[in-house]
Design an enzyme around this catalytic site. Structure first.
Site, PDB file in Angstrom:
ATOM      1  N   GLY A   1      32.786  34.185  30.275  1.00 52.95           N
ATOM      2  CA  GLY A   1      32.441  34.851  31.528  1.00 52.95           C
ATOM      3  C   GLY A   1      33.008  36.250  31.556  1.00 52.95           C
TER       4      GLY A   1
ATOM      5  N   GLY B   1      35.644  44.875  34.429  1.00 50.70           N
ATOM      6  CA  GLY B   1      36.606  45.379  33.458  1.00 50.70           C
ATOM      7  C   GLY B   1      37.209  44.344  32.534  1.00 50.70           C
ATOM      8  N   VAL B   2      36.888  43.073  32.709  1.00 55.63           N
ATOM      9  CA  VAL B   2      37.485  42.036  31.865  1.00 55.63           C
ATOM     10  C   VAL B   2      36.412  41.068  31.370  1.00 55.63           C
ATOM     11  CG1 VAL B   2      39.729  42.127  33.015  1.00 55.63           C
ATOM     12  CG2 VAL B   2      37.983  40.528  33.829  1.00 55.63           C
TER      13      VAL B   2
ATOM     14  N   VAL C   1      36.247  36.967  29.460  1.00 59.43           N
ATOM     15  CA  VAL C   1      36.999  35.759  29.136  1.00 59.43           C
ATOM     16  C   VAL C   1      36.308  35.076  27.960  1.00 59.43           C
ATOM     17  CG1 VAL C   1      37.883  33.550  29.968  1.00 59.43           C
ATOM     18  CG2 VAL C   1      37.700  35.490  31.548  1.00 59.43           C
TER      19      VAL C   1
ATOM     20  N   ASP D   1      40.537  36.425  46.210  1.00 58.48           N
ATOM     21  CA  ASP D   1      39.107  36.534  45.880  1.00 58.48           C
ATOM     22  C   ASP D   1      38.521  35.139  45.690  1.00 58.48           C
ATOM     23  OD1 ASP D   1      36.652  37.683  45.365  1.00 58.48           O
ATOM     24  OD2 ASP D   1      37.101  38.159  43.271  1.00 58.48           O
TER      25      ASP D   1
END
Length: 332
Positions: free
Chosen positions: A41, A45-46, A48, A163
């Protein structure tokens, strides 16, 4: 979820991180370069990835910065460091497990327990297959396990997740285990359960009215209970809150080498007058739930937690106590 597009190098080059500290022990762990890892996923900016550690060891998840962000001192880099620091304290069965945080040639990496899929994935698969409503026990399982995680966060550590939504809830098996993940924007509360409203970022469609209004007063842990109610709504409605025409819930379309999204291309959700209110359940599903008493408790949680009045929403510890009473009576 969307998969990144990579060109296969002529000669595969691995990445090795030595002396990673996990549960007090040290060992050598080879981490392949991003093109050789399966991406699970992504967010702003990231990305996984899944790290296979061999047949006799469970796989891990690796959270790492995308190229644009890891080469600069960005908010995303600070958030990853902040998340790693908090994750070390989060020892709870309904929160994703911390494994390590390390620096590598590809930048900082957060190593975590790996789960099968996100709740968002589960919902999307159900919609794609044309399936009807989730069974009551599955929605209740998610509601129970998530609120147990929130009880620990809010009432033991004095943190809000920051979040909460289906994309940040992970599921193992057929709802055998449900765990909260992604603590990069977690908000520290004072012991009176308050925090500055501007520190709670979240995703706008899941934010309580008092957060959206940017109240000068401090918000409380009850703001997060609204987001919790909308996470329950996602399972009840098989859709996203306040997004009737949405077909993709992802918040980023970045690949490993992408630049930040163009702010001019982002829809101005502030024009949506329904944000922060209680979204309506689809008529067909609402009628189905009303006719089946097994959904009564879930519907009650949804209605209580999505009140526009923060004072009317239950706290996580109160809901957790109710679930424990049901479990003791053999009803959950």
């Amino acid at each position: 979820m969307a998969e990144g597009c990579f060109k296969t190098p002529a000669k595969p080059k691995g990445r090795t991180s030595k002396g990673i500290d996990v549960s007090g022990g040290k060992f050598n762990l080879e981490i392949p370069a991003s093109p050789f890892l399966a991406r699970l996923g992504y967010g702003t900016g990231v990305s996984v990835y899944s790290l296979d550690r061999g047949k006799e060891q469970s796989p891990w998840a690796i959270k790492k910065l995308n190229k644009f962000y890891r080469e600069r001192q960005t908010v995303q880099k600070v958030c990853l460091e902040k998340e790693a620091e908090l994750m070390r304290k989060l020892n709870h069965p309904n929160i994703i497990g911390f494994r390590s945080y390390t620096q590598t040639p590809e930048g900082p990496m957060l190593l975590l327990e790996k789960c099968d899929w996100s709740l968002l994935d589960v919902i999307e698969e159900r919609v794609d297959k044309g399936s009807n409503a989730f069974e009551a026990w599955k929605i209740e399982k998610v509601a129970k396990d998530v609120v147990f995680a929130l009880e620990f966060l809010h009432h033991t550590l004095f943190y809000m997740h920051g979040d909460l939504k289906s994309a940040n809830v992970l599921v193992n098996g057929d709802f055998d285990a449900v765990k909260l993940c992604d603590f990069g924007v977690a908000v520290k509360m004072d012991e009176d359960f308050t925090a500055p409203a501007e520190e709670y970022t979240g995703t706008r469609y899941w934010l309580a009215k008092e957060v959206l209004e940017g109240s000068k007063e401090r918000i409380t842990n009850k703001a997060e209970m609204y987001s919790y109610g909308l996470t329950v709504f996602e399972m009840l409605s098989l859709s996203f809150p306040h997004m009737e025409d949405a077909t993709d819930c992802s918040t980023s379309t970045e690949t490993d080498s992408s630049f930040p999204e163009d702010e001019d291309s982002v829809v101005d959700e502030s024009e949506n007058s329904t944000l922060g209110t209680r979204p309506y359940l689809p008529e067909r599903l609402a009628a189905f739930y009303a006719a089946d008493k097994n959904y009564n408790d879930i519907l009650s949680i949804y209605f209580l937690c999505t009140s526009e009045n923060a004072g009317e929403r239950p706290a996580a510890n109160h809901l957790a106590s109710s679930f424990r009473e049901k479990m003791a009576a053999g009803e959950a």
